[in-house]
Design a protein around this motif. Structure first.
Motif, PDB file in Angstrom:
ATOM      1  N   CYS A 256       0.861  -1.181   0.000  1.00 21.83           N
ATOM      2  CA  CYS A 256       0.000   0.000   0.000  1.00 21.83           C
ATOM      3  C   CYS A 256       0.903   1.239   0.000  1.00 21.83           C
ATOM      4  CB  CYS A 256      -0.900  -0.015   1.231  1.00 21.83           C
ATOM      5  SG  CYS A 256       0.041   0.135   2.771  1.00 21.83           S
ATOM      6  N   THR A 260       3.384  -1.331   3.166  1.00 21.67           N
ATOM      7  CA  THR A 260       3.010  -2.612   3.796  1.00 21.67           C
ATOM      8  C   THR A 260       2.355  -3.516   2.754  1.00 21.67           C
ATOM      9  OG1 THR A 260       2.512  -1.408   5.817  1.00 21.67           O
ATOM     10  CG2 THR A 260       1.636  -3.646   5.659  1.00 21.67           C
ATOM     11  N   HIS A 262      -0.250  -6.046   1.516  1.00 21.43           N
ATOM     12  CA  HIS A 262      -1.588  -6.528   1.881  1.00 21.43           C
ATOM     13  C   HIS A 262      -1.994  -7.592   0.873  1.00 21.43           C
ATOM     14  CE1 HIS A 262      -2.840  -3.310   4.732  1.00 21.43           C
ATOM     15  NE2 HIS A 262      -2.042  -2.546   4.018  1.00 21.43           N
ATOM     16  N   CYS A 311      -2.286  -1.702   9.728  1.00 24.71           N
ATOM     17  CA  CYS A 311      -1.474  -0.797   8.905  1.00 24.71           C
ATOM     18  C   CYS A 311      -2.116   0.580   8.955  1.00 24.71           C
ATOM     19  CB  CYS A 311      -1.412  -1.335   7.477  1.00 24.71           C
ATOM     20  SG  CYS A 311      -0.541  -0.233   6.357  1.00 24.71           S
ATOM     21  N   CYS A 313      -2.556   2.645   6.832  1.00 25.89           N
ATOM     22  CA  CYS A 313      -3.298   3.041   5.623  1.00 25.89           C
ATOM     23  C   CYS A 313      -4.802   2.811   5.794  1.00 25.89           C
ATOM     24  CB  CYS A 313      -2.790   2.281   4.399  1.00 25.89           C
ATOM     25  SG  CYS A 313      -3.382   0.581   4.291  1.00 25.89           S
TER      26      CYS A 313
HETATM   27 ZN   LIG Z   1      -1.447  -0.555   4.385  1.00 24.63          ZN
END
Ligand SMILES: [Zn+2]
Length: 429
Positions: A256, A260, A262, A311, A313
């Motif tokens: 992302c 991170t 995903h 995360c 995000c």
């Molecule tokens: Zn993320």
């Protein structure tokens, strides 16, 4: 042209669904699973189970061996393995990757476990894959961009992406690094997609001013990206290093905006086979909701994946702390009354934390009682410190009589997958 239109169609499909369902990927999963069940009725292998019910967990878990053994009945196009393999080998030999069987292309999976497999991909599946890569990895832009892609061999899967907006250049990792660096200099790519071992070489050559390029995006693929390499590369390139987790079985995860990884849980269902009591590490069992020609259902991978709890995000899709390597990279020892298995990441930490001047390393298990250790460092005492680190780790598992010998040259062969921690005793590798 038709293929490009399909890619655009899938891009719109992905964008619209992302907007419609935002963080509600479970609804998407349910809808797509219903469609997949209909498709599974065309598979002789799955039909008996589907007739009994549509619960995913009632279907068998498969691995590569089972998947290949039942190739003929799993696929929904009645293609037999012998014919498929012939097409795949012909395509590989003639470099003509447009050869198809019943309208689908056949790819060879070199695999790491010795037995050569093959996989079927329809035109729609290829177009969706390309759309996913543009949507989740490369990103859409109206300005023209050049992508330098390091890989083993060219294939039409990638060539088909050529367009007015994306110019792909393929660099063969089997060629010498000097040739590839020259080419990089000429291309001046906006995006680099490469294995971390290649990225480190590129970063060092930028630092040494041997080449002068400044990519806006750097994407790591195919090998374990350790936290040290990630940190070094992020500092060197001055940006987040993005990652793609993909294998023959599909495009599984992408970074992302925070860097991170995903899982693509809108396109896949991920079950976890936990490897530790704390339930932090697992082998993913993947169900691909979109692959129709050769359904990937409850397929167990042997990658050791560490969970990340959240995360920033905000995505609810399962986040990955790191992919540590494969089950084959777990080192196995005999203690007095037990078999002791130690994860590769434990050794990695023992070595890199021993001395911060260590710039590269490798630890190969030769047999149950012997480990070869390679250390690259400007500091002469780094090797001894690393050896003590490894010994302390072994002692904490009550392993006392393991021989550690020094490897003087980097055992990594350019062009092969870099695996720093390796168990050479595994016959299947
Ligand atoms: Zn993320």
């Amino acid at each position: 042209m038709r293929f490009k239109l399909k890619i655009i169609g899938y891009l719109i499909y992905l964008k619209v669904n992302k907007w419609l369902y935002r963080n509600d990927y479970l609804t998407l999963q349910k809808m797509r699973w219903k469609k997949q069940i209909k498709n599974l009725k065309k598979s002789k292998f799955y039909l008996p189970w589907i007739n009994k019910g549509s619960e995913l967990t009632s279907l068998p878990i498969v691995n590569k061996q089972i998947f290949m053994d039942h190739f003929d009945t799993i696929n929904t196009l009645n293609i037999n393995k012998i014919d498929a393999l012939k097409i795949a080998i012909d395509a590989e030999n003639s470099r003509d990757f447009t050869l198809t069987i019943k309208g689908v292309t056949v790819g060879l999976s070199t695999g790491t476990s010795g037995n050569r497999g093959c996989f079927l991909v329809s035109e729609n599946e290829r177009a969706l894959w390309v759309a996913c890569i543009i949507d989740r990895v490369i990103g859409f832009s109206i300005s023209k961009r050049k992508v330098a892609f390091f890989m083993r061999a060219n294939s039409n899967l990638y060539q088909s992406v050529q367009s007015n907006l994306l110019e792909f250049h393929f660099l063969d990792i089997l060629k010498s690094i000097e040739i590839n660096l020259d080419e990089l200099q000429q291309i001046k790519p906006n995006i680099i997609v490469a294995q971390p071992s290649q990225l480190v070489i590129i970063a060092k050559n930028i630092e040494n001013k041997k080449i002068n390029i400044s990519p806006q995006k750097v994407i790591s693929i195919a090998e374990v990206l350790t936290s040290e390499d990630k940190e070094y590369l992020e500092k060197s390139f001055g940006q987040i290093i993005h990652q793609v987790y993909q294998c023959t079985e599909g495009f599984l995860a992408a970074s992302c905006s925070n860097g991170t990884l995903h899982f693509n849980e809108d396109l896949l269902i991920i079950e976890k086979k936990y490897l530790d009591k704390e339930q932090t590490k697992f082998y993913p069992i993947i169900t691909d909701l979109m692959r129709k020609s050769q359904p990937i259902i409850r397929y167990e991978l042997n990658d050791i994946v560490t969970i990340r709890s959240s995360c920033p995000c905000g995505s609810k899709m399962l986040a990955i702390e790191q992919i540590e390597g494969r089950s084959d990279d777990i080192l196995v020892f005999n203690s007095e009354n037990d078999v002791v298995e130690i994860f590769p990441d434990a050794f990695r930490r023992a070595i890199v934390l021993a001395d911060e001047q260590i710039t590269d390393f490798a630890l190969h298990q030769q047999n149950k009682n012997a480990l070869g250790l390679y250390i690259n460092s400007l500091n002469k005492s780094s090797y001894e410190k690393a050896e003590i680190g490894v010994r302390n780790l072994l002692s904490s598992h009550h392993l006392a009589d393991i021989i550690i010998y020094r490897i003087n040259e980097d055992p990594h062969i350019i062009g092969t997958k870099k695996r720093r921690i390796k168990n050479d005793t595994r016959k299947t590798y």
